[in-house]
Design a protein around this motif. Structure first.
Motif, PDB file in Angstrom:
ATOM      1  N   PRO A 121      31.330  28.229 -28.765  1.00 12.99           N
ATOM      2  CA  PRO A 121      30.830  29.040 -27.653  1.00 12.99           C
ATOM      3  C   PRO A 121      31.888  30.051 -27.178  1.00 12.99           C
ATOM      4  CG  PRO A 121      30.406  26.706 -27.273  1.00 12.99           C
ATOM      5  CD  PRO A 121      31.319  26.807 -28.463  1.00 12.99           C
ATOM      6  N   ALA A 122      31.421  31.208 -26.752  1.00 17.97           N
ATOM      7  CA  ALA A 122      32.333  32.271 -26.316  1.00 17.97           C
ATOM      8  C   ALA A 122      33.235  31.797 -25.183  1.00 17.97           C
ATOM      9  CB  ALA A 122      31.541  33.495 -25.890  1.00 17.97           C
ATOM     10  N   THR A 130      36.629  31.726 -35.038  1.00 14.48           N
ATOM     11  CA  THR A 130      36.142  30.997 -36.213  1.00 14.48           C
ATOM     12  C   THR A 130      36.527  29.515 -36.112  1.00 14.48           C
ATOM     13  OG1 THR A 130      38.162  31.296 -37.500  1.00 14.48           O
ATOM     14  CG2 THR A 130      36.498  33.068 -37.626  1.00 14.48           C
ATOM     15  N   PRO A 131      35.864  28.680 -36.899  1.00 12.47           N
ATOM     16  CA  PRO A 131      36.261  27.266 -36.930  1.00 12.47           C
ATOM     17  C   PRO A 131      37.740  27.093 -37.290  1.00 12.47           C
ATOM     18  CG  PRO A 131      34.136  27.530 -37.984  1.00 12.47           C
ATOM     19  CD  PRO A 131      34.656  28.915 -37.700  1.00 12.47           C
ATOM     20  N   TRP A 171      32.404  22.155 -34.154  1.00 10.04           N
ATOM     21  CA  TRP A 171      32.917  23.525 -34.038  1.00 10.04           C
ATOM     22  C   TRP A 171      33.921  23.803 -35.150  1.00 10.04           C
ATOM     23  CZ3 TRP A 171      34.384  22.839 -28.221  1.00 10.04           C
ATOM     24  CH2 TRP A 171      33.236  22.926 -27.423  1.00 10.04           C
ATOM     25  N   GLU A 172      34.828  22.844 -35.374  1.00 10.55           N
ATOM     26  CA  GLU A 172      35.893  23.050 -36.357  1.00 10.55           C
ATOM     27  C   GLU A 172      35.387  23.065 -37.795  1.00 10.55           C
ATOM     28  OE1 GLU A 172      39.754  21.326 -33.913  1.00 10.55           O
ATOM     29  OE2 GLU A 172      39.111  20.287 -35.736  1.00 10.55           O
ATOM     30  N   VAL A 203      37.403  31.712 -25.168  1.00 11.92           N
ATOM     31  CA  VAL A 203      38.236  32.351 -24.140  1.00 11.92           C
ATOM     32  C   VAL A 203      39.231  31.345 -23.566  1.00 11.92           C
ATOM     33  CG1 VAL A 203      38.186  33.363 -21.814  1.00 11.92           C
ATOM     34  CG2 VAL A 203      36.573  34.147 -23.566  1.00 11.92           C
ATOM     35  N   LEU A 204      38.764  30.147 -23.257  1.00 11.86           N
ATOM     36  CA  LEU A 204      39.651  29.129 -22.690  1.00 11.86           C
ATOM     37  C   LEU A 204      40.750  28.719 -23.664  1.00 11.86           C
ATOM     38  CD1 LEU A 204      37.081  26.823 -20.864  1.00 11.86           C
ATOM     39  CD2 LEU A 204      38.825  28.263 -19.806  1.00 11.86           C
TER      40      LEU A 204
END
Length: 66
Positions: free
Chosen positions: A43-44, A2-3, A35-36, A48-49
């Motif tokens: 993005p997925a 989530t953001p 994004w935030e 992950v990163l």
């Protein structure tokens, strides 16, 4: 991710939006901001990163002897 989770992870890592964008491969500050704030989905691959970065920040359970 989530953001809110992304922002919390970034703050835990002690990174600015600019620094996180660079660490993730050169995203600009506006992309990280979107994004935030939830204007764009995280993005997925980015999730992950970021999760990996946070995991690596945690101390190991059995530190080597001094």
């Amino acid at each position: 991710m989530t953001p809110y989770e992304l922002k919390a992870a970034r703050l835990r890592l002690g990174l600015s939006q600019t620094a996180l964008g660079k660490a993730l491969g050169g995203y600009d500050v506006m992309t990280v901001c979107r994004w935030e704030t939830g204007k764009h989905r995280v993005p997925a691959a980015v999730a992950v990163l970021v999760e990996r970065m946070v995991r690596e920040l945690r101390p190991h359970r059995n530190p080597p002897p001094a």
